[in-house]
Motif scaffolding. Structure first.
Motif, mmCIF file in Angstrom:
data_model
loop_
_atom_site.group_PDB
_atom_site.id
_atom_site.type_symbol
_atom_site.label_atom_id
_atom_site.label_comp_id
_atom_site.label_asym_id
_atom_site.label_seq_id
_atom_site.Cartn_x
_atom_site.Cartn_y
_atom_site.Cartn_z
ATOM 1 N N UNK A 111 0.808 -1.223 0.000
ATOM 2 C CA UNK A 111 0.000 0.000 0.000
ATOM 3 C C UNK A 111 0.837 1.267 0.000
ATOM 4 N N UNK A 112 2.106 1.167 0.289
ATOM 5 C CA UNK A 112 2.931 2.363 0.410
ATOM 6 C C UNK A 112 3.990 2.445 -0.664
ATOM 7 N N UNK A 113 4.893 3.385 -0.449
ATOM 8 C CA UNK A 113 6.018 3.575 -1.358
ATOM 9 C C UNK A 113 7.286 3.665 -0.518
ATOM 10 N N UNK A 114 7.669 2.521 0.049
ATOM 11 C CA UNK A 114 8.835 2.464 0.927
ATOM 12 C C UNK A 114 9.545 1.140 0.717
ATOM 13 N N UNK A 116 9.746 -1.478 2.623
ATOM 14 C CA UNK A 116 8.957 -2.666 2.969
ATOM 15 C C UNK A 116 7.913 -2.959 1.893
ATOM 16 N N UNK A 117 7.320 -1.911 1.329
ATOM 17 C CA UNK A 117 6.362 -2.125 0.244
ATOM 18 C C UNK A 117 7.053 -2.728 -0.974
ATOM 19 N N UNK A 118 8.259 -2.238 -1.283
ATOM 20 C CA UNK A 118 9.010 -2.812 -2.402
ATOM 21 C C UNK A 118 9.324 -4.282 -2.131
ATOM 22 N N UNK A 119 9.705 -4.591 -0.894
ATOM 23 C CA UNK A 119 9.997 -5.981 -0.550
ATOM 24 C C UNK A 119 8.765 -6.858 -0.660
ATOM 25 N N UNK A 120 7.618 -6.346 -0.220
ATOM 26 C CA UNK A 120 6.385 -7.127 -0.290
ATOM 27 C C UNK A 120 5.993 -7.387 -1.738
ATOM 28 N N UNK A 121 6.123 -6.381 -2.609
ATOM 29 C CA UNK A 121 5.827 -6.583 -4.034
ATOM 30 C C UNK A 121 6.735 -7.657 -4.619
ATOM 31 N N UNK A 148 16.285 -2.924 -0.533
ATOM 32 C CA UNK A 148 17.167 -2.588 0.578
ATOM 33 C C UNK A 148 17.899 -3.820 1.088
ATOM 34 N N UNK A 149 19.007 -3.581 1.767
ATOM 35 C CA UNK A 149 19.832 -4.699 2.238
ATOM 36 C C UNK A 149 19.059 -5.616 3.178
ATOM 37 N N UNK A 150 18.266 -5.039 4.077
ATOM 38 C CA UNK A 150 17.517 -5.840 5.048
ATOM 39 C C UNK A 150 16.498 -6.714 4.340
ATOM 40 N N UNK A 154 16.448 -10.906 4.151
ATOM 41 C CA UNK A 154 15.339 -11.689 4.686
ATOM 42 C C UNK A 154 14.726 -12.589 3.625
ATOM 43 N N UNK A 155 14.588 -12.086 2.411
ATOM 44 C CA UNK A 155 14.019 -12.909 1.335
ATOM 45 C C UNK A 155 14.932 -14.077 1.022
ATOM 46 N N UNK A 156 16.228 -13.826 0.923
ATOM 47 C CA UNK A 156 17.168 -14.910 0.625
ATOM 48 C C UNK A 156 17.144 -15.978 1.710
ATOM 49 N N UNK A 157 16.984 -15.546 2.930
ATOM 50 C CA UNK A 157 17.021 -16.495 4.042
ATOM 51 C C UNK A 157 15.742 -17.319 4.136
ATOM 52 N N UNK A 158 14.597 -16.675 3.993
ATOM 53 C CA UNK A 158 13.347 -17.352 4.305
ATOM 54 C C UNK A 158 12.655 -17.979 3.096
#
Length: 665
Positions: A111-114, A116-121, A148-150, A154-158
């Motif tokens: 829903x946002x432009x940050x 976390x939103x990029x990661x969720x997409x 972002x690095x974080x 997280x995506x690579x790990x999980x």
């Protein structure tokens, strides 16, 4: 591990399991502690820490509760989605969980432009990517690399296990590169050992024994002193009345000399007694009964023996060192045992103090100052001189004065002289006992205060050394990197690409006698692990077992075994009444591979923890459910498991694609 043809393989060391060994629980760390009435934001924060700690099961429960309580944002939805799929394949999702995943993709879009939103997409698109041609992945991977690095980490790990198809190799390469770069990052080799150190108990002052003076001694002193004073006064009276002036002066000189001689004589005597007492205390100790096993005193003995054998002075034979310092080490041991025994403090919490005290003895040995008390307790020449001269003056002046007094009044002077001699002797002995006891108590108190100051300085140095102790999520991240590095080693050995592996799974157990520690409500972490990795390929199972030195991130004692799918007869986890859990893999040729996953008595609950929590999060962090899903499927279906898994994966991928894109008309 045994070769084919043998019957049993005890990978985790059989009955020598470390679970019987006491572990360290960092009770002051409460990153995983939650309560039923916590607000949603608190539950999310704790759930996110569980996810970082490699415990997706518990993470999902808390994060889902927060999101369902309307605490929703791109960040919370990102974490919720990863917690749901972390460490599992599509086929492992139950129908209910698959429905939750589809619901998450449909109901909680970015829903946002940050960041976390990029990661969720990106997560949504990754879940939609299964089965698509490699050409369609370039844009997705470019989008992933811009995260972002974080979010990337997280995506690579999980999502490591969850992804399929051509994307699998691409993401594996990125995950491996990150693992290789960060496996020893953040000073791992210099910090891991600190995680296993217990929270130290601060130094305590050894209470000096107060002066112990009996009423009888006080009565003797006071009565004898009164008699002596009266007799001495009567002799003085006779000298004033009848005697010459020189005799009176000699008498006064004898009194002054007696006082000074008695005062310095008491000092001389104290030095002598104090030195003899220390010689006896620090000499070869008498044989003592061995403390009962499992108790505080027994553990103290073990720690003293360990550090004494370890801290041997340079250029000194160990046997000579241990024999010469047995008494002084025993004295320190008894002091610490008496000081800390009644406070219910574990011996490990004062290990720092034991180590410091033994190290101090070693340092003084090397400097040649260990026995300096013998020189310090030699009475000064001035004290000895004053004692001798004072007593000489008392003897000479007193004899002269008594002789003159007897000439003046024979009977009364003789009686007074006798009473003065007897009373003075008794009074001197009584006052000497009182003085020595007071000086002993004062000296003990002074030594106790000096020792406390030195212990406080050592305690502050130790706390400063432990200040950068790793947090639990760092331990989990390092272990995850180790898994990936080991998995790559197995792939390289068997000359396999990641896409050649239908599925892979790990079992991690503590190595025998490994140190262990955990934070409150967190899983056990170990200084040494036994790791097993299973690679499922079209040709069968490739199994690699290694020992991991977690502090150094190195693998040792590699053992490999290969077998066909049809060779797997059964897979099971047995649980005893004391919660010992053993993983067993039985092959058709009679060989059994046994791994002790948890041992008896692992809970060691702290205040606020509920029974079963330690087992639950430890097994969650170890990923045992994923391993059982893979191996139990092989045992039940054999090679057909590959076909069935492929079909189940395609069906799940289609459902997820529909959820991401929406149904088509």
């Amino acid at each position: 591990m045994t070769v084919p043809g043998t019957t049993t393989t005890n990978v985790a060391g059989g009955s020598s399991y470390v679970g019987m060994q006491a572990g360290t629980v960092h009770g002051d760390v409460s990153v995983y502690t939650t309560f039923a009435d916590d607000p949603p934001e608190k539950k999310f924060e704790t759930g996110a820490r569980f996810l970082d700690g490699g415990m997706p099961g518990r993470a999902w429960q808390l994060i889902n509760e927060a999101v369902m309580a309307e605490y929703r944002s791109d960040e919370t939805c990102f974490h919720r989605l990863l917690a749901l799929v972390s460490g599992r394949t599509r086929r492992e999702l139950s129908p209910e969980e698959a429905g939750l995943l589809r619901d998450a993709l449909h109901r909680f879009p970015p829903t946002g432009n940050n960041a976390w939103a990029d990661g969720l997409r990106t997560v949504h698109r990754l879940l939609d990517s299964a089965g698509k041609p490699e050409a369609d992945l370039h844009v997705l991977l470019k989008e992933f690399d811009k995260l972002g690095r974080v979010q990337r980490a997280m995506i690579l790990r999980h999502l490591e296990v969850f992804l399929d198809g051509p994307l699998k190799d691409k993401m594996w390469h990125r995950a491996l590169t990150r693992a290789a770069q960060e496996q020893m990052a953040n000073g791992r080799a210099d910090r891991v050992w600190k995680f296993f150190q217990p929270d130290p108990t601060g130094p305590r002052k050894r209470m000096a024994r107060p002066p112990v003076i009996s009423l009888a001694t006080w009565a003797q002193a006071m009565t004898a002193t009164t008699v002596f004073a009266a007799a001495a006064a009567h002799i003085g009276y006779l000298l004033v009345r009848e005697g010459p002036i020189p005799a009176l002066l000699g008498y006064l000189l004898s009194i002054v000399g007696g006082y000074l001689g008695a005062r310095d004589g008491a000092k001389w005597r104290f030095h002598t007694v104090r030195r003899r007492e220390k010689d006896r205390k620090y000499g070869t100790p008498p044989r003592r009964e061995v403390a009962p096993p499992g108790g505080f005193a027994r553990r103290m003995d073990q720690l003293f023996d360990h550090y004494s054998a370890r801290y041997v002075p340079r250029g000194t034979d160990r046997a000579v060192w241990l024999a010469a310092t047995a008494g002084i080490r025993r004295s320190i041991r008894d002091e610490l045992a008496d000081t800390y025994r009644e406070t219910r403090t574990g011996a490990e919490k004062v290990a720092w103090l034991i180590r410091y005290r033994v190290g101090d003895v070693k340092e003084r040995w090397e400097k040649g100052t260990l026995w300096n008390y013998r020189k310090e307790l030699v009475a000064p020449l001035s004290v000895k001189t004053m004692t001798i001269l004072g007593l000489a003056a008392l003897a000479c002046g007193g004899s002269w004065a008594v002789g003159i007094a007897i000439l003046a009044s024979p009977l009364s002077a003789a009686c007074s002289a006798f009473l003065a001699l007897v009373g003075g002797w008794i009074a001197a002995r009584a006052w000497l006992r009182i003085t020595l006891e007071r000086r002993r108590s004062a000296a003990d108190k002074f030594e106790s205060e000096c020792a406390l100051e030195e212990d406080r300085a050592a305690f502050e140095r130790w706390k400063a050394k432990l200040a950068d102790k790793p947090e639990d999520h760092e331990m989990a991240a390092w272990l995850d990197h180790d898994r990936k590095v080991l998995l790559n080693e197995a792939l390289q050995h068997y000359k396999l690409a990641m896409s050649d592996v239908i599925a892979h799974a790990f079992i991690e157990t503590p190595a025998p006698s490994a140190k262990r520690a955990r934070v409150r409500s967190g899983p056990w972490r170990y200084a040494k692990y036994q790791l097993l990795v299973f690679l499922l390929t079209a040709d069968g199972v490739r199994q690699l077992a290694v020992k991991l030195d977690f502090g150094q991130g190195t693998f040792h004692d590699r053992q490999r075994i290969n077998y066909r799918f049809e060779a797997v007869a059964a897979v099971r986890v047995s649980q005893s009444d004391d919660d010992e859990r053993i993983f067993e893999l039985a092959l058709v040729n009679g060989q059994e591979i046994k791994v002790q996953v948890t041992g008896p008595g692992m809970e060691e609950l702290q205040q606020g923890e509920s029974p079963g929590t330690v087992f639950e999060v430890t097994l969650d962090a170890a990923g045992l459910q994923h391993t059982l899903h893979v191996l139990e499927g092989i045992a039940a279906e054999g090679k057909e498991w590959i076909t069935h898994e492929h079909r189940r994966g395609q069906a799940c991928a289609g459902n997820l694609a529909t959820a991401v894109q929406g149904p088509t008309d």
